[in-house]
Enzyme design. Structure first.
Site, mmCIF file in Angstrom:
data_model
loop_
_atom_site.group_PDB
_atom_site.id
_atom_site.type_symbol
_atom_site.label_atom_id
_atom_site.label_comp_id
_atom_site.label_asym_id
_atom_site.label_seq_id
_atom_site.Cartn_x
_atom_site.Cartn_y
_atom_site.Cartn_z
ATOM 1 N N SER A 10 35.521 33.010 37.668
ATOM 2 C CA SER A 10 34.790 33.652 38.875
ATOM 3 C C SER A 10 33.997 34.652 38.468
ATOM 4 C CB SER A 10 35.826 34.218 39.632
ATOM 5 O OG SER A 10 36.883 33.370 40.378
ATOM 6 N N ALA A 11 34.268 35.653 37.644
ATOM 7 C CA ALA A 11 33.069 36.595 37.261
ATOM 8 C C ALA A 11 32.359 36.163 35.878
ATOM 9 C CB ALA A 11 33.944 37.847 36.783
ATOM 10 N N GLU A 49 34.645 28.394 26.801
ATOM 11 C CA GLU A 49 35.804 28.369 27.879
ATOM 12 C C GLU A 49 36.833 27.527 27.388
ATOM 13 O OE1 GLU A 49 38.312 27.530 30.951
ATOM 14 O OE2 GLU A 49 36.670 28.851 31.281
ATOM 15 N N ALA A 50 37.999 28.045 27.584
ATOM 16 C CA ALA A 50 39.078 27.267 26.646
ATOM 17 C C ALA A 50 39.495 25.716 27.452
ATOM 18 C CB ALA A 50 40.358 28.211 27.001
ATOM 19 N N HIS A 86 46.912 35.845 43.644
ATOM 20 C CA HIS A 86 45.939 36.843 43.565
ATOM 21 C C HIS A 86 46.268 37.944 42.782
ATOM 22 C CE1 HIS A 86 45.186 35.669 48.101
ATOM 23 N NE2 HIS A 86 44.568 34.835 47.086
#
Length: 510
Positions: A18-19, A38-39, A445
């Site tokens: 997201s960030a 990215e894993a 969250h």
């Protein structure tokens, strides 16, 4: 997937979530060369992009499939913790609900040492990221990268829920994200466009994916941040069984609330005594790494219907922001309608029905994320300590009792055959307490494990730079000092927008 255009990029971003996607785009916009690690695999599953099929992604290669340690206050069970492991991160597997939170959420961050993050300072970044289909009214943004959709065609169940909440005394809010107010019942806004999920990667990076200054490496398991002379100088990672090193003067760690503290600790950044006990050389004593874990703890109320309920978008289409007692600064619970039978609890479930989940917005319980071992491929030990603070349990019980009241209103009662979970056998507060302990689940969250602040327990300063080190920033939900009043994807994207200004060394402007 592996594209490699940069031998020594001006920035390396760990995590395409997201960030991380936001930072990547903004650094590219500024003319920098950027490598993204990215894993997980590329986001090439149709189930990611079709909102109605998104539950099929859970438990697959696109999901980290984390689990908690046994939760003492939640019936002693290990609970699943889905987190995105693909381009877009958790924005590629989440419920797609968009919420900003309330001004007091961010003003409270400032009081905890996060100078510069007051509502007046972050609100322009929300407008910058938004492409709201309701228009530029009430402080909303249009023309930004992230499309935000109002519910186009509510189903009869969704309309009945909203009417029932009004009958129970909740005011109707046409836009819970605008300047007019947050509290009450609303149709939920989503990051969906033309029936397709809009992940942060889809919104920010896909349009510039052919930029020659961008390199994207998927399947890259980061083993450590390279620290030399008090400065981050690169990132080491495994891919295809081989070890790789990418050098850069700017390292942006956006690996998420679980991955970020794990990578920091593997890199020798954390509590010195704990690191030494694992044989890890200490690069920076930052004891708060992995502490302060928070989550919106949740429990469902399930109603049976005579016929199937068909969601129109992604099945999470209306909700309430409410309070369980007077005198609170902000809403503390979020009952939310799900147009399906919630499947993630044990016991009898009806063939047809719908669910209203209760969710605690400002829990007092705090947990930890710590290394299981020095193996970078081993999942960390995650202990949210759900319901360890008694008030969280009481607030969640209050929320479920409020949900029952909504379910009994004429508008909704006409559409269901009755409550089956907890059900009529759970009539006392004590019995509802026991039900909550047995059906506690994550709200998905999680925040806080690399907290922003200036005290000895904080991990990053208000510009998101890791304490005691140069060239290393944390940019994801782990920097939040406390949870916001609502879903966290929107605020995390805002953090990415704001962080880019810090990383570029410019005075933050919208």
């Amino acid at each position: 997937m592996s594209t490699s255009n940069n031998d020594r990029p001006e920035a390396v971003v760990v995590g395409a979530g997201s960030a991380g996607a936001v930072v990547t785009r903004r650094l590219l916009d500024a003319g920098l060369t950027v490598t993204v690690l990215e894993a997980g695999p590329a986001d090439d599953s149709e189930a990611i992009h079709d909102p109605l099929r998104s539950p099929a992604v859970l438990g697959t290669e696109y999901d980290w499939s984390y689990r908690t340690v046994p939760q003492t206050s939640a019936n002693g069970v290990e609970l699943p913790l889905p987190r995105g492991r693909t381009l877009g991160g958790t924005s590629s597997i989440n419920g797609m609900i968009y919420a900003r939170g309330v001004p007091s959420d961010y003003d409270a961050w400032v009081l905890q040492g996060a100078a510069g993050w007051a509502w007046s300072e972050v609100e322009p970044y929300f407008r910058k990221l938004e492409d709201y289909d309701g228009g530029a009214v009430g402080g909303r943004g249009v023309g930004g990268p992230l499309h935000i959709q109002r519910l186009p065609d509510p189903s009869p169940i969704v309309r009945a829920f909203v009417q029932a909440a009004e009958e129970a005394g909740y005011p109707y809010s046409d836009d819970y994200n605008d300047d007019s107010g947050f509290e009450g019942v609303s149709y939920l806004q989503t990051t969906i466009r033309d029936g397709r999920r809009v992940s942060s990667w889809e919104a920010y990076v896909r349009p510039v994916a052919d930029n020659p200054r961008l390199s994207v490496v998927t399947g890259a398991t980061v083993t450590r941040i390279v620290v030399e002379g008090g400065r981050a100088t690169g990132v080491e990672y495994l891919r295809g069984g081989e070890r790789h090193l990418v050098r850069s003067d700017r390292v942006v760690l956006s690996a998420g609330v679980f991955g970020t503290p794990q990578i920091l600790q593997l890199s020798g950044i954390g509590d010195a005594a704990r690191l030494r006990s694992l044989g890890i050389e200490v690069r920076a004593h930052v004891p708060g790494v992995g502490r302060n874990l928070q989550d919106h703890v949740t429990s469902p109320v399930i109603f049976e219907t005579a016929e199937p309920v068909f969601p129109r978008t992604q099945g999470l289409e209306a909700g309430v922001f409410g309070r369980t007692r007077s005198g609170l600064l902000a809403p503390n619970v979020q009952p939310m309608l799900m147009s399906f039978v919630y499947p993630y609890i044990s016991g009898r479930l009806p063939d047809y029905g719908f669910t209203i989940t209760g969710q605690v917005l400002h829990p007092l319980s705090r947990g930890t994320v710590s290394l299981r071992s020095t193996d970078p491929t081993a999942a960390p030990l995650i202990d949210p300590r759900y319901l360890s603070e008694p008030d969280d349990l009481e607030v969640l019980v209050d929320c479920l009792l409020q949900i029952r009241e909504i379910g009994e209103q004429p508008a909704l009662q006409a559409l269901h055959k009755g409550e089956v979970r907890p059900g009529p056998d759970f009539g006392t507060r004590d019995s509802v307490r026991e039900y909550v302990r047995r059906t506690t689940v994550t709200g998905q969250h999680q925040v806080g494990t690399a907290r922003m602040g200036v005290d000895s327990e904080s991990v990053v300063d208000p510009t998101l730079r890791v304490h005691g080190l140069e060239g290393l920033w944390v940019v994801d939900a782990s920097i939040m000092p406390t949870l916001v009043s609502g879903n966290t994807n929107g605020p995390t994207i805002m953090i990415g927008e704001r962080a880019a200004d810090f990383i570029l060394g410019a005075r933050p402007t919208a």
